[in-house]
Design an enzyme around this catalytic site. Sequence first.
Site, short mmCIF file in Angstrom:
data_model
loop_
_atom_site.label_atom_id
_atom_site.label_comp_id
_atom_site.label_asym_id
_atom_site.label_seq_id
_atom_site.Cartn_x
_atom_site.Cartn_y
_atom_site.Cartn_z
N ARG A 1 0.83 -1.21 0.00
CA ARG A 1 0.00 0.00 0.00
C ARG A 1 0.87 1.26 0.00
NH1 ARG A 1 -2.04 2.03 4.51
NH2 ARG A 1 -2.44 0.01 5.47
N ASP B 1 -6.01 18.79 -15.24
CA ASP B 1 -6.34 17.44 -15.70
C ASP B 1 -5.81 17.33 -17.14
OD1 ASP B 1 -7.50 15.11 -16.69
OD2 ASP B 1 -9.31 15.33 -15.48
N LYS C 1 -7.10 5.99 -19.66
CA LYS C 1 -7.30 6.45 -21.03
C LYS C 1 -6.03 6.25 -21.87
CE LYS C 1 -11.18 7.58 -19.11
NZ LYS C 1 -11.49 8.92 -18.62
N TYR D 1 -15.17 17.26 -17.14
CA TYR D 1 -15.64 15.87 -17.02
C TYR D 1 -16.71 15.81 -15.93
CZ TYR D 1 -15.53 10.93 -15.76
OH TYR D 1 -15.87 9.64 -15.44
C1 PLP Z 1 -12.06 9.46 -17.52
C2 PLP Z 1 -11.66 10.78 -17.00
C3 PLP Z 1 -11.54 10.98 -15.62
C4 PLP Z 1 -11.86 9.90 -14.61
O1 PLP Z 1 -10.93 8.86 -14.64
P1 PLP Z 1 -11.26 7.34 -14.20
O2 PLP Z 1 -9.99 6.62 -14.50
O3 PLP Z 1 -12.43 6.90 -15.03
O4 PLP Z 1 -11.59 7.36 -12.76
C5 PLP Z 1 -11.15 12.24 -15.20
N1 PLP Z 1 -10.89 13.23 -16.07
C6 PLP Z 1 -11.00 13.07 -17.40
C7 PLP Z 1 -10.70 14.21 -18.30
C8 PLP Z 1 -11.39 11.84 -17.91
O5 PLP Z 1 -11.51 11.68 -19.24
#
Ligand code: PLP
Length: 372
Positions: A47, A170, A195, A99
Amino acid sequence: MQIETIAVRGGHQEDPAFGAVAPSIHLSTTFARDSQGELVGPHTYTRSGNPNRSALEETVAALEGGDRGLAFASGMAAIHAVLQTLSPGDHVLAPDDIYHGSRDLIMDMARWGLQASFADFSNPEAFRAALQPNTRMIFVETPSNPMLQITDIAWVVRAAGEVGALVAVDNTWATPVLQRPLELGADLALHSSTKYFGGHSDVMGGMVVCRQEGSTAERLASLQHGAGAVPGPFDSWLIRRGLMTLPVRVRAQTDSAMHLAVFLHRHPAVARVHYPGLPGHPGYAVAREQMAGFGGMLSFELAGGETAAAAVQGKLQLFSRATSLGGVESLVEHRYKVEGPHGRTPKNLLRISVGLENPADLMEDLENALEP
Ligand SMILES: *Cc1c(COP(=O)(O)O)cnc(C)c1O
């Protein structure tokens, strides 16, 4: 080292036992001490740290040009940790187009005393008017989801400096291949590793990279360890493997997206294309300046409204109808339906994540689907 080299070689661990070229997966949850009670290696308990997670964290920190990388179990876990570095009574400012999961989480944290407001970050007056004396964090998402709005990161960093707020970006959609928020002065770069980092739609993860060591990095590390929303060794290994091909994937997807955006822009059934690489896009000039390419995501609005959007996505053969993005396979999504009644997305909008299929095949598929 250049980004392609970091992607392949960063965090690379030699295997002294067998000389294995591919990194081994260390499933052990615990790490041994010698007879004196001293740890044999750098890790204690998975962890708090694990060889596969460390390799991932070092690589992503190097890709983003930051001092410290911290891996989480999902993008949302990473964003949650970032918000938890704030205190009750602090104010966070975020963009209107963001998002929806991030928006919901930020609003939910009002229960813990976090104040939040949302503004149009492409409008400097609206942005400044939304700043408050207690604004401690400005949360940026650029290009934004799903409208592909562009925020000028360096400008936000300057405005944040005036009120002493941290800037968290982000960077999921652009990836460090196309955009380096920390080099533009942001404090934190965030990712959904689910992603483009993983890149194959088969692993979940999140990342935070801190530009500098310091109290925020320490707080994040203690949340990572203390709250425990960490990725397992195999997930860390998969994401680390995905990173090796990140630069070539993202560039190929960006090239294809540009072709598709131009094609859609000229198509009579399409009312609007949201892609920052089109000169008519309101964020075009800023995107050209702060990005090394315009990315593999685009959205477009159908002239025939919601019914046309539903029909077109239903006729596509080469695009999987699914949410998410950044994988090798192209995806299409009728975003309004996915977000539900609280969503803000236009009903006639389709969002596309461009994969690695041949762009001519993708274009032909779109052409057939757009036929009345
Ligand atoms: C998918 C996404 C998230 C969330 O991520 P997860 O891995 O699904 O928890 C946050 N910000 C953006 C821009 C995203 O495309």
